[in-house]
Design an enzyme around this catalytic site. Sequence first.
Site, PDB file in Angstrom:
ATOM      1  N   ILE A 188      37.598  58.769  41.334  1.00 30.02           N
ATOM      2  CA  ILE A 188      38.584  58.250  42.428  1.00 30.02           C
ATOM      3  C   ILE A 188      40.116  58.578  42.041  1.00 30.02           C
ATOM      4  CG2 ILE A 188      39.749  56.254  43.561  1.00 30.02           C
ATOM      5  CD1 ILE A 188      36.916  55.010  43.263  1.00 30.02           C
ATOM      6  N   ASP A 207      43.835  56.661  30.645  1.00 37.94           N
ATOM      7  CA  ASP A 207      42.360  56.375  30.759  1.00 37.94           C
ATOM      8  C   ASP A 207      41.873  56.667  29.331  1.00 37.94           C
ATOM      9  OD1 ASP A 207      39.696  56.524  30.901  1.00 37.94           O
ATOM     10  OD2 ASP A 207      39.855  57.010  32.867  1.00 37.94           O
ATOM     11  N   ALA A 267      40.479  48.411  43.740  1.00 40.33           N
ATOM     12  CA  ALA A 267      39.300  48.379  42.724  1.00 40.33           C
ATOM     13  C   ALA A 267      38.699  46.925  42.751  1.00 40.33           C
ATOM     14  CB  ALA A 267      39.847  48.616  41.385  1.00 40.33           C
ATOM     15  N   ARG A 268      39.277  46.022  41.885  1.00 37.77           N
ATOM     16  CA  ARG A 268      38.293  44.809  41.816  1.00 37.77           C
ATOM     17  C   ARG A 268      39.278  43.687  41.565  1.00 37.77           C
ATOM     18  NH1 ARG A 268      34.678  46.449  44.153  1.00 37.77           N
ATOM     19  NH2 ARG A 268      32.522  46.885  43.538  1.00 37.77           N
ATOM     20  N   ASP A 292      43.727  45.128  48.525  1.00 39.74           N
ATOM     21  CA  ASP A 292      42.694  45.310  49.303  1.00 39.74           C
ATOM     22  C   ASP A 292      41.426  44.400  48.773  1.00 39.74           C
ATOM     23  OD1 ASP A 292      41.057  46.617  51.464  1.00 39.74           O
ATOM     24  OD2 ASP A 292      39.777  47.543  49.916  1.00 39.74           O
ATOM     25  N   GLU A 297      37.192  35.845  49.308  1.00 42.10           N
ATOM     26  CA  GLU A 297      37.278  36.457  50.446  1.00 42.10           C
ATOM     27  C   GLU A 297      36.477  35.960  51.568  1.00 42.10           C
ATOM     28  OE1 GLU A 297      36.247  40.553  49.839  1.00 42.10           O
ATOM     29  OE2 GLU A 297      37.640  40.837  48.389  1.00 42.10           O
ATOM     30  N   HIS A 316      39.402  44.178  52.393  1.00 39.22           N
ATOM     31  CA  HIS A 316      38.448  44.990  51.625  1.00 39.22           C
ATOM     32  C   HIS A 316      37.929  46.161  52.364  1.00 39.22           C
ATOM     33  CE1 HIS A 316      35.441  44.008  47.878  1.00 39.22           C
ATOM     34  NE2 HIS A 316      35.662  45.266  48.256  1.00 39.22           N
TER      35      HIS A 316
END
Length: 351
Positions: A188, A207, A267-268, A292, A297, A316
Site C-alpha cells: 500500500i 519501515d 489502516a487500523r 477511516d 464503529e 471505514h
Amino acid sequence: ERTYNMAKRIVAIYDRGIDKNLMQGFDVLEKYGYELTLVEKTVNEDELAYQNSMLSVEVNGPDGTPINEEVFQYLDDAEIIITHFAPVSRRMIESAKNLKIIATLRTGMENINMEAAKERGIKVINAPGRAAVAVADFTVAAMLCEIRNIARTDEDIKTGGWTKKYPNRTYSDNMCNLKVGLVGFGDIGRKIATRLKGFGTTILAYDPYCTKESIEAFGCVPVSLDELLEQADFVSLHVRLSPQTQNMFGAAEFAKMKPTAIFVNAARAGLVDEAAMIDALEQKKIGGAVLDVFREEPLPVDHPLRKLKNVTLSAHLAGTDIGTFSGSIKIVADNLEQYFSGGELKNVVNH
C-alpha cells in the site's frame, strides 16, 4: 495434475461485504471434484451488525464472535473453508475432520483461530494486496480532501454558507510543496508513493523491514520515525496491527509532529492511542486528521471526534470498492486452481 474423488466439499461463507453472488465465483473449482456450498455468515445481518461483528473479531477473536449455526451442517466432509469476515473458530476447525485449507479473502487473519489450524496441520491462505489499490487511491484522495477543505466547503455550502477561508489557509499548499511521511512501506505504501510522485510530492518513508536501497528505488527518502514525524506535512499509517504495533502512535509521537501536520489513518484504529490523538486535535498540537477507522464503529453520536472541525471522517470505506471484493475472489480462486492443477499453494501464512 492431481486426481480427486467426488463428494468433497468447499464451504464458502458469504457476508455483506462479499455477497452470495460474488462468492459464487468459486464454482470454477467444482471441476476438480468439489461441491461448492454457500452459507450466509449471519442470517438477515444489517449493516450495523456487520460492522459490529468485524470489530468483535478484532477485539474478541474468532471464538468470541457468533456465526450462523447452519455452517456446522456442512463441515463433516469439508476440505476447504473460504471466509471473508466470518469467524473460523476452534469449534469449526475441530468439526471439520477432513479440513485441509482455510482461505480468507482478506490479508488479515484476525477472524481465524490460527493456533487451532496449526495444531491440525491445516494450511491457511490469504489474499495479499487485495485492497491495496483501493486504499492507496483513498489515502491520496483523503489527503487532498483535508488540505483543500473539500468536505468542509461542501458541508458549508449545503447549510447555506459560502466560506472562502478556513483555519488551515496558511498551510493549505500545493502537494508539490508538501512532504508526505509514510509509516510502513509495503504494497500500500508503495502504491501511494507511485501516485504522489505525479504531484511532485516529497515522500518520506519509515519501515524497519525495508532496506534503504529499496525505498530509494521508489524515489522516496528513507528516514527514521522521529525524522518523519518532525518533517512531514502528512503522516500516514500503513502498518499491520499486532501486539508490537498496538498503540504505536501516542502522545509522544503526536508531540513530535509539526503543529500544521495532518495525521492520516486508513489502516487500523488499534495502532493509535485514541485519547492522545483527540487531545492533539483539540489542543491544536497538530493541524488535523483524516480517519477511516475507529475503536468503536459506528462512532457514538456523542463521540468527541464528531465535534472537531479539524478532522475529516470516513465510515471505514478505504478498502471497500467493488474492485477489492472481486479481486479477492480472483486471487484465492487462481491460487487454488493452480494448486489443484499440480502447482504450489501460494500465500500460505502458517508455514
